[in-house]
Scaffold this motif. Structure first.
Motif, mmCIF file in Angstrom:
data_model
loop_
_atom_site.group_PDB
_atom_site.id
_atom_site.type_symbol
_atom_site.label_atom_id
_atom_site.label_comp_id
_atom_site.label_asym_id
_atom_site.label_seq_id
_atom_site.Cartn_x
_atom_site.Cartn_y
_atom_site.Cartn_z
ATOM 1 N N MET A 323 18.924 34.577 75.118
ATOM 2 C CA MET A 323 18.906 35.883 74.472
ATOM 3 C C MET A 323 17.857 35.963 73.371
ATOM 4 O O MET A 323 17.388 37.050 73.039
ATOM 5 N N ALA A 324 17.515 34.810 72.798
ATOM 6 C CA ALA A 324 16.540 34.827 71.712
ATOM 7 C C ALA A 324 15.181 35.325 72.185
ATOM 8 O O ALA A 324 14.394 35.848 71.389
ATOM 9 N N SER A 325 14.893 35.176 73.488
ATOM 10 C CA SER A 325 13.588 35.600 74.009
ATOM 11 C C SER A 325 13.595 37.044 74.502
ATOM 12 O O SER A 325 12.550 37.554 74.898
ATOM 13 N N MET A 326 14.763 37.706 74.487
ATOM 14 C CA MET A 326 14.850 39.092 74.960
ATOM 15 C C MET A 326 14.517 40.041 73.815
ATOM 16 O O MET A 326 14.963 39.846 72.679
ATOM 17 N N LEU A 327 13.739 41.070 74.115
ATOM 18 C CA LEU A 327 13.340 42.046 73.103
ATOM 19 C C LEU A 327 13.726 43.466 73.474
ATOM 20 O O LEU A 327 13.528 44.376 72.680
ATOM 21 N N ASN A 328 14.281 43.632 74.676
ATOM 22 C CA ASN A 328 14.728 44.958 75.103
ATOM 23 C C ASN A 328 16.221 45.081 74.841
ATOM 24 O O ASN A 328 17.021 44.294 75.353
ATOM 25 N N LEU A 329 16.614 46.077 74.027
ATOM 26 C CA LEU A 329 18.000 46.202 73.603
ATOM 27 C C LEU A 329 18.934 46.420 74.788
ATOM 28 O O LEU A 329 19.982 45.783 74.883
ATOM 29 N N LYS A 330 18.599 47.277 75.693
ATOM 30 C CA LYS A 330 19.469 47.551 76.846
ATOM 31 C C LYS A 330 19.576 46.321 77.736
ATOM 32 O O LYS A 330 20.656 46.013 78.257
#
Length: 585
Positions: A323-330
Motif C-alpha cells: 500500500m505504501a507504493s499506491m498513490l491513487n485513493l480509490k
C-alpha cells in the motif's frame, strides 16, 4: 482368576506395561497446557486457574501412569496419597475458574468453602480414612478409598454438575458469538474431561473398571483445537506448537501402545525373551518411523487448522507493505476491501473517510452485500467516533458495552454501532488523528475474529490511514501542478495576445508615421508649387483685367484687332482656369 498385566517387563520396583501410555499421554497434554497457561496467560486469573486445573489433572494422570508400572503396593499407595494431596483441589479450582470466566460476583463464599473443604481433605489424604490400601487390577495398582474419598467424590460430582449447569445457562443467555464459542469449547473440553475422570472412582471403590480418565486428553485436545482456532483464554498462539506436538505424540504413542497390546494379546505365549526382542525391534522401528510420520501429520494438521488462517495473514501483511507504493485513493480503498473480503471470507466491508471539512465520515468504498450496510455518513462528533479516537483500537459491539458502561454516551455509541450494521469497526489512525474507519461484516464461515485478527487489522488500518494521507497529499500536489500549468498556459496566452496587440500597434504607428511623412512631403511640394502658380495667376489675372477694362485703344499703335483681342482674352481665361485647377491640385 485375575488377568495378568499386559506386556510386563520387570525392572525392580517398576515394570513396563502398555497400560501406562494413555495416562502418560494425558499427563503430558495436561502439563503442557498448564505450563503454557501459566507462562503465556499474562497473569489473567482465568488463565492461572486453568493452568492449576491442568496441573491437578496431570497429577491424577501421573498417579494412574505410575500405578500401572509399579510392582510394590506400598509404593503405589504412597504415590496415590502424595498425588491426592493436590488432586482434591480440583473442586475449588474448577469452581473458581467457572466463577471468574463467567464473571459471577454472587455466592463467592461457595468458592472459599470449596477451598476450605479441599484443604481439610488434603491433610486427611495421608490417613487411612482417605486411602486405605492399593489393589492390583489388570491395568495396574489402584488405591482403594476410605470414607473420606466418598466425601471428595460427592463434592467433585456436585461441583462438576453445578459448573456445567452455570456454563450451559450462560451459553443459553450469551449473545456475543465469540464468547458463546468459548463457552462451548470449555463445556466440551474441561467438562468432558471432568466427567470422564469421574469413572476413575469405580476402581477406588473396588470395581475392576478401566479408568476412563486416562483418555481425558481427547476432550482436552478438542479444547486445544478451540484454543488454536479461536484463541480461547488469549493464549492460542503460544499453545499452537505445544498442543500440536502433544497431539502428534499422543497419536504415535497411542498407536505404539495398541500394537504392543495387540501383540501381547495374540502372541502372549511366545515367552518373555521373545517379548523383549519384539519390544527392542519395535522401538528401533518407531525411532525411524516417528520423525517422518510426525512431519506428515503436522503438515495435515497445519492444512486443516491453520493454513487458511496463516494464508490470509500473509496476504494482509503483503497488502500493508504494497500500500505504501499506491498513490491513487480509490485504488487503495478498493484493493484493501477486496483483499480483506476474500482473504477473511467476509460478507461485506466498507471504508468511511473524513470529509474535507472535517465534519463527518462518509462511505468512499464498499464491497460485498447483505441486508445491512453502512450508512452514507457519520458525524465526526459521534460518540462512537470519539470512542474510537480515544481507544485507537478495534471496537466490537460487546467490547463497546464493556468499555463505556451503560450511560447515555454508551447508549448513543451502541446505537451508532448498530446503525453501522457491522461486526467490527477498525480505526484508521494517522498521527494520533482518526481520518477514517473500516467496517467489517461477519465471516461467512461463522468463525470469530480472534485477537490475532484484531492485531493484524489494526496494523492494516494504520497502514491504510498512512496510504490514504499519502494519496490525498499526492492528489493535492497533482491538482496544484495542474492548476499551475493552467495558469502558465493562461499567462502565456495573455502574453501572446499582448505581443500581437503590440505588433498591431507598432504597425499602425509605422503607418501613421509614414502617412505623416507623406503629408509633410505633399504639403511641402504644394507650397513650393503654389508660390509660382500664385505669381503667374496674379500676372495673368492682371493682364486679363487690363484687357477687359480697355474698351478702346490705349494710344496710337495699340489698336488690337477685335478678333485677336477676343482670342487673347479667351486664352488668358483658359490659362487662368488651368492655373487655378493646378493650384487646387
Amino acid at each position: 482368576m485375575k488377568r495378568r498385566p499386559t506386556m510386563v517387563m520387570d525392572f525392580g520396583v517398576f515394570s513396563y506395561s502398555g497400560w501406562v501410555i494413555p495416562p502418560l499421554v494425558s499427563f503430558i497434554t495436561l502439563v503442557a497446557l498448564g505450563v503454557v497457561a501459566f507462562w503465556k496467560g499474562r497473569g489473567r486469573k482465568t488463565s492461572l486457574l486453568f493452568g492449576a486445573i491442568c496441573f491437578v489433572g496431570g497429577l491424577l494422570s501421573l498417579d494412574k501412569a505410575l500405578g500401572s508400572v509399579v510392582t510394590d503396593p506400598a509404593v503405589a499407595l504412597r504415590i496415590s496419597r502424595m498425588d491426592h494431596a493436590f488432586v482434591v483441589f480440583f473442586v475449588p479450582f474448577y469452581l473458581h475458574f467457572t466463577f471468574s470466566f463467567l464473571e459471577i460476583q454472587k455466592r463467592k463464599w461457595l468458592v472459599w468453602l470449596a477451598y476450605l473443604l479441599s484443604t481439610g481433605l488434603s491433610i486427611a489424604s495421608q490417613h487411612q480414612a482417605y486411602l486405605v490400601s492399593a489393589r492390583h487390577y489388570y491395568f495396574g495398582y489402584y488405591a482403594l478409598g476410605g470414607p473420606l474419598v466418598y466425601v471428595f467424590a460427592t463434592a467433585s460430582t456436585a461441583n462438576t454438575i453445578a459448573c456445567m449447569a452455570l456454563l450451559c445457562r450462560a451459553l443459553a443467555k450469551e449473545k456475543d458469538p465469540e464468547r458463546k464459542n468459548k463457552i462451548k469449547y470449555i463445556i466440551v473440553g474441561l467438562g468432558g474431561a471432568a466427567l470422564m475422570a469421574h469413572v476413575d472412582f469405580l476402581p477406588v471403590v473396588g470395581l475392576e473398571c478401566y479408568p476412563a480418565g486416562n483418555f481425558a486428553f481427547i476432550p482436552l485436545l478438542i479444547l486445544g483445537f478451540g484454543v488454536l482456532k479461536h484463541d480461547l483464554l488469549d493464549i492460542g498462539l503460544a499453545l499452537r506448537t505445544g498442543l500440536l506436538y502433544s497431539f502428534l505424540t499422543g497419536l504415535v504413542t497411542g498407536s505404539y501402545a495398541l500394537l504392543i497390546i495387540a501383540f501381547d494379546y495374540f502372541f502372549k505365549d511366545i515367552g518373555q525373551r521373545w517379548s523383549l526382542l519384539f519390544s527392542a525391534v519395535f522401538f528401533v522401528g518407531i525411532v525411524f518411523v516417528f520423525d517422518p510420520l510426525k512431519r506428515k501429520v503436522q503438515c495435515v494438521i497445519d492444512g486443516l487448522l491453520f493454513q487458511g488462517k496463516y494464508d490470509y495473514q500473509k496476504t494482509l501483511r503483503s497488502l500493508s507493505q504494497t500500500m505504501a507504493s499506491m498513490l491513487n485513493l480509490k485504488e487503495i480503498m478498493d484493493k484493501t476491501l477486496d483483499t480483506l473480503t476474500h482473504s477473511m471470507d467476509l460478507s461485506w466491508s466498507c471504508i468511511l473517510l473524513l470529509d474535507d471539512g472535517g465534519s463527518s465520515f462518509s462511505v468512499r468504498s464498499r464491497t460485498g452485500g447483505g441486508r445491512r450496510m453502512a450508512p452514507p455518513a457519520i458525524r465526526a462528533s459521534s460518540p462512537l467516533i470519539l470512542e474510537l479516537t480515544q481507544r485507537k483500537r478495534e471496537i466490537t459491539r460487546h467490547s463497546l458495552t464493556d468499555r463505556v458502561g451503560s450511560g447515555e454516551v454508551s447508549a448513543a455509541a451502541r446505537s451508532e454501532f448498530d446503525r453501522l450494521g457491522g461486526s467490527v469497526v477498525i480505526p484508521m489512525i494517522f498521527k494520533t488523528n482518526l481520518n477514517g474507519i473500516i467496517v467489517l461484516g461477519d465471516k461467512r464461515s461463522g468463525d470469530m475474529f480472534t485477537p490475532v485478527d484484531f492485531e493484524l487489522l489494526c496494523t492494516l488500518g494504520n497502514q491504510c490511514a498512512v496510504a490514504v494521507e499519502n494519496a490525498k497529499a499526492y492528489g493535492v500536489i497533482r491538482t496544484l501542478n495542474a492548476n499551475l500549468e493552467a495558469r502558465v498556459a493562461d499567462r502565456t496566452a495573455s502574453l501572446r495576445k499582448a505581443l500581437r496587440e503590440k505588433e498591431k500597434t507598432q504597425e499602425r504607428l509605422i503607418r501613421s508615421e509614414s502617412l505623416a511623412s507623406v503629408g509633410a512631403l505633399v504639403a511641402g511640394v504644394a507650397h513650393e508649387l503654389n508660390n509660382p502658380l500664385a505669381s503667374v495667376s496674379s500676372l495673368v489675372q492682371s493682364a486679363l483685367e487690363a484687357l477687359v477694362e480697355a474698351d478702346c485703344p490705349a494710344g496710337p499703335g495699340t489698336e488690337v484687332d477685335p478678333e485677336t483681342r477676343a482670342e487673347i482674352v479667351d486664352d488668358l481665361r483658359f490659362s487662368l482656369k488651368e492655373l487655378n485647377r493646378a493650384a487646387e491640385i
